[in-house]
Design an enzyme around this catalytic site. Sequence first.
Site, mmCIF file in Angstrom:
data_model
loop_
_atom_site.group_PDB
_atom_site.id
_atom_site.type_symbol
_atom_site.label_atom_id
_atom_site.label_comp_id
_atom_site.label_asym_id
_atom_site.label_seq_id
_atom_site.Cartn_x
_atom_site.Cartn_y
_atom_site.Cartn_z
ATOM 1 N N ASP A 33 0.826 -1.212 0.000
ATOM 2 C CA ASP A 33 0.000 0.000 0.000
ATOM 3 C C ASP A 33 0.859 1.260 0.000
ATOM 4 O O ASP A 33 0.335 2.366 -0.142
ATOM 5 C CB ASP A 33 -0.962 0.018 1.202
ATOM 6 C CG ASP A 33 -0.243 -0.163 2.532
ATOM 7 O OD1 ASP A 33 0.494 -1.159 2.677
ATOM 8 O OD2 ASP A 33 -0.394 0.694 3.409
ATOM 9 N N ASN A 34 2.156 1.093 0.138
ATOM 10 C CA ASN A 34 3.063 2.245 0.086
ATOM 11 C C ASN A 34 3.921 2.211 -1.182
ATOM 12 O O ASN A 34 5.000 2.796 -1.209
ATOM 13 C CB ASN A 34 3.967 2.261 1.317
ATOM 14 C CG ASN A 34 3.186 2.597 2.588
ATOM 15 O OD1 ASN A 34 2.128 3.214 2.527
ATOM 16 N ND2 ASN A 34 3.700 2.188 3.719
#
Length: 487
Positions: A254-255
Site C-alpha cells: 500500500d506504500n
Amino acid sequence: MGTATQPTIALEGGFAGAVPELAIPWQAAEPPAPRLLVLNAALAEEVGIDPSWLRGPEGVGLLTGTRLPDGATPVAQVYAGHQFGSYSPRLGDGRALLLGELRAPDGRLLDLHLKGSGRTPTARAGDGFAAAGPMLREHLVSEAMHALGIPTTRSLAVVATGGAVRRETTLPGAVLARIASSHLRVGSIQYASATGDRALLRRVVDHAIDRHHPDLVGTDAPALGLLQRVVAAQAALVAHWMLVGFVHGVMNTDNMTLSGETIDYGPCAFLDAFDTSTVYSSIDTGGRYAYGNQPGIAAWNLARLAEALLPVLDDDPHRALELAQAALDDFAPQHASAWRTGMLAKLGVRQDLDDPDAAALVGDLMGMLQETRADHTSCFRALTDAALGDDQRLRALLGASPGFDDWARRWTALGPDGSAMAAVNPVVIPRNHLVEEALAAATEGDLAPFERLLDAVTTPYVERPGFERYAAPAPEAFGAYRTFCGT
Ligand code: AMP
Ligand code: MG
C-alpha cells in the site's frame, strides 16, 4: 496576508467518479487554530496556485480541507495491502483525504491530498491525526528527494492545527498537503481484484492508464502494458534509492505507487555508514525492509501486483500467468541496468554497461564500502574530489582497505570526469542527526533550524560556505538511529 482573490481553483473528482467503490466521501476535521508552518511557494506556482493567496485564511482553508472550491468531492481512498508480508484486505486513508485533482498550468493532472486531516471510516485504531514533527519530516525528505532528481510525491505545505496529538507524549498536530501524479498504489489494484468484480478491476486499471499512460488506451493488452510500465518505473525508482543510500523503511504494497513516485515518508532514513543490512525502523525487527533488501522487496511487491492483475491480463488463466511472469522477469535486468548506469555515472566513467572491468570496479568498490563502513555520501564526494585532483579525503575514508591502491589505479586509468561526478554525487542529504535536531526545535516552536536544513537539502549538489555541517556525517555520540512508524 494573502491577496483577496485567487482565480478559481478547480478540483476535479476523476478518481471518485471513475472508481467510487474505492472512494468514501468524507470531510476534513476543522482544526482549532490553523497556522501555516511551511509553504512550498515554488511548487504552488508550478501547480498554478498563488502562494500569497495560500498564505491567507482562504488558502489555509484549502490546505486543511475546510474551505474547498464549489463542486469539490473529497474522499478517503480505500485500498488493500501486504504489510510486512501479511495481507490486509481493507486499508485506506485512515487519516488522509484526496481533495481532488487539479490541472497544472503545464497540463499535468495532479492529486491534492491531505494527511492528518482527521479520522475516516478506515482509521481502524488510529486517531486520524498527525504530529507536526513527522509531517515536517515528510516535507523535508520528499523535497530533498525531488532535488536529488528522484521521483516522489511533493509537499505543498504543512499547517499546524493548533490541536494536540497524543503519542508517547502530547505533541502539536499538523496537516500535510501533498501533490502527486496520483495516489494509486499496488494496494489499490489488490483491493479491486480481491472484490472478485472483474469489471471494477478493469475500471481501476483503465483509470491508472488514463492518469499515467494514456498512450496505452485502446491497445490490445492495456493491463499487461500497465504492469510492464509499473515494473519499469519501480526498477528505476529503487535503483535511484540505492544510489543515494535511501532506506524507505516500510515498503508495504500500500506504500508502493503505480506512478513510480516515492510515497509515504514514515520511518525512512538515509545511510551514513555503508552497510547493506541497515535498518532504521523500530518495528522492522526482521530486517525485511533493510537497505540491501529493497530491490528484492520491490520485485516481491510487483509479483503481488501481477497476481492481482491476473484476471484482466488474459481470459486464459495459463496465458495470463505466462504474461505476468514475463513482465516480472524484466524487473531484475532493468533494475541492474539502471543501478549500474547510475553507479558508473557516480564514478565518472563512461564504460560500456557490460564491460567486465567496469562491473568489477563497481563490485570491488561496494566491497570496500561494506568492509570499511565508510560514510556513503562522503565517499562518493571524496571520489569526486579525487577525480578533480585531490585524493586526500578519499585516502582518509577508504585508504585502510587492502584493495584500495589497486582499485584507485584501475579507476584512475579510466579517466574519471570529476565535473560530471560533481553533478551526480550530492554534497548534502538529509542527515539523520540534523533532521532530528531540526524537528526537535520545530516541535518547540523554533522553525529556523528546519528552514536552514530545508535550504541545504534542496540544493544538494552545491558546496556552500557556511553549510559545512550539513555535509558532515553524524558525530559518534549520535549513536544508532531509530525511526518510528506510528507518526
Ligand atoms: P502507513 O504505513 O504509514 O502508510 O500507514 C498504514 C495505514 O494506517 C494507512 O492506511 C494510514 O492511513 C493508517 N494510519 C496511520 N496512522 C494513522 C492514524 N494516526 N490514524 C488513522 N489512520 C492511520
Ligand atoms: Mg501508507
